[in-house]
Scaffold this active site. Structure first.
Site, PDB file in Angstrom:
ATOM      1  CG  ASN A  29      -0.380   0.726   2.407  1.00 13.53           C
ATOM      2  OD1 ASN A  29      -0.452   1.962   2.506  1.00 13.53           O
ATOM      3  ND2 ASN A  29       0.222  -0.039   3.335  1.00 13.53           N
ATOM      4  CG  PHE A  51      -0.583   9.130   7.254  1.00 12.11           C
ATOM      5  CD1 PHE A  51      -0.462   7.776   7.466  1.00 12.11           C
ATOM      6  CD2 PHE A  51       0.329   9.971   7.882  1.00 12.11           C
ATOM      7  CE1 PHE A  51       0.537   7.244   8.283  1.00 12.11           C
ATOM      8  CE2 PHE A  51       1.331   9.464   8.706  1.00 12.11           C
ATOM      9  CZ  PHE A  51       1.438   8.105   8.900  1.00 12.11           C
ATOM     10  CB  THR A 104       4.016  10.549   5.126  1.00 16.34           C
ATOM     11  OG1 THR A 104       2.624  10.202   5.164  1.00 16.34           O
ATOM     12  CG2 THR A 104       4.152  12.050   5.331  1.00 16.34           C
TER      13      THR A 104
END
Length: 344
Positions: free
Chosen positions: A110, A114, A177
């Site tokens: 994945n 977030f 991120t």
């Protein structure tokens, strides 16, 4: 049986669509009072971080990012639920497609980033849920926040979730991120923990009760990083460690379809890496704080392996996607048997 029949249909759908649909179907079954006939809560009392858990098998963060399905998920027999990762402001996450099944390896990649509706939305869901069990809330930073200002985002979330969380997880280990994992090393980690822990202690005084705080780390740490993080956990009186998040390694999937997709790899291939990190932290922490083991648990035997590596409790996610919710009860039973054998 019900999930075994449903899984082929779900696996023919786009993974993210299947994820959303599964949660909606679960919620409908919960509201129809159908889940209690299929799944049951098995008691295996576990004391950890000063919290009494009904059993040591929890749901890992990421499945219910916004806390939209707390009551439905609670009916699957978990001893605790961890929701999030949540950020101060809502954000869409990375571009789609961003979720990939690697069926042959029991794995998932994945790069969600977030995606969530923001901390206020999550808090409202926690406030109105009926579930009275343990809820962990996993917090992170917005993608647009420079990494040097990350503490501001964590503190913003910390302040808002504090009255409603059983424990709070500081997520600095997602690979999705940009530069987030830089916070796991050196001065960046020290400065982050110093700022967060200072506010954490202030909140405990303001509210008159203490909410444990844990750190979630990656499986891709060097020995030097493990040493440093372990010492920081002790120095800042962090209450627990979650090991581990997803991995950037592609060992075990490199020749398979989707194996070269960017993002974090979870499921069966991360199990060995996760166990190695747990063992290293267990050796260095020497029981000073508990470890929650997550990564690659797709059978009851692997649940026990996490405990043997040094974890006090475990969390499930990808393994449950492949094996279904019955995995929860199977893991509880296996850990109970392991405990009995240790006490003889």
């Amino acid at each position: 049986m019900s999930y075994a029949l449903l899984r082929p249909f779900l696996f023919n759908l786009d993974p993210e669509h299947a994820h959303d649909l599964t949660l909606k179907l679960l919620d409908k079954a919960h509201k129809a009072h159908a889940l209690g006939f299929i799944y049951s809560q098995q008691s295996l009392p576990t004391q950890c971080m000063g919290i009494q858990f009904s059993n040591p098998v929890g749901l890992a963060a990421g499945l219910d990012k916004n806390g939209d399905y707390i009551d439905a998920l609670a009916e699957l027999g978990f001893g605790y639920l961890e929701i999030g990762t949540v950020t101060p402001k809502p954000q869409a996450g990375n571009d789609k497609p961003r979720l990939f099944r690697i069926k042959e390896a029991g794995a998932i990649i994945n790069r969600m980033g977030f995606n969530n509706l923001g901390v206020e939305h999550l808090v409202n869901n926690v406030k109105k849920c009926k579930y009275q069990g343990v809820i962990g809330i996993n917090i992170g930073k917005n993608a647009v926040t420079p990494v040097e200002n990350a503490a501001n985002d964590y503190i913003y979330c910390l302040e808002r979730v504090y009255p409603y969380a059983s424990y709070i997880t500081i997520n600095i280990s997602s690979p999705n991120t940009k530069n987030l994992r830089d916070l796991q090393s050196g001065d960046a980690l020290t400065e982050l923990l110093d700022a967060i822990k200072t506010r954490h202690n202030q909140l405990a005084t303001e509210y008159g009760f203490y909410v444990p705080m844990v750190l979630k780390v990656a499986p891709d740490l060097t020995t030097e990083q493990v040493d440093y993080i372990a010492q920081q956990l002790i120095d800042f009186d962090i209450d627990g460690l979650i090991a581990t998040n997803t991995t950037l390694s592609r060992t075990g999937v490199e020749d398979l379809r989707y194996g070269d997709e960017a993002g974090g790899l979870s499921g069966r291939p991360v199990g060995h890496l996760s166990n190695q990190i747990i063992e290293q932290f267990a050796e260095r922490l020497e029981g000073k704080l508990p470890i929650i083991g997550v990564g690659g648990i797709d059978s009851s035997d692997k649940a026990v392996r996490k405990i043997k590596a040094g974890a006090q409790m475990i969390q499930l996610y990808s393994g449950m996607i492949y094996k279904g919710p019955k995995l929860v009860q199977q893991c509880i039973e296996a850990i109970a048997s392991h405990r009995d054998s240790q006490q003889r």
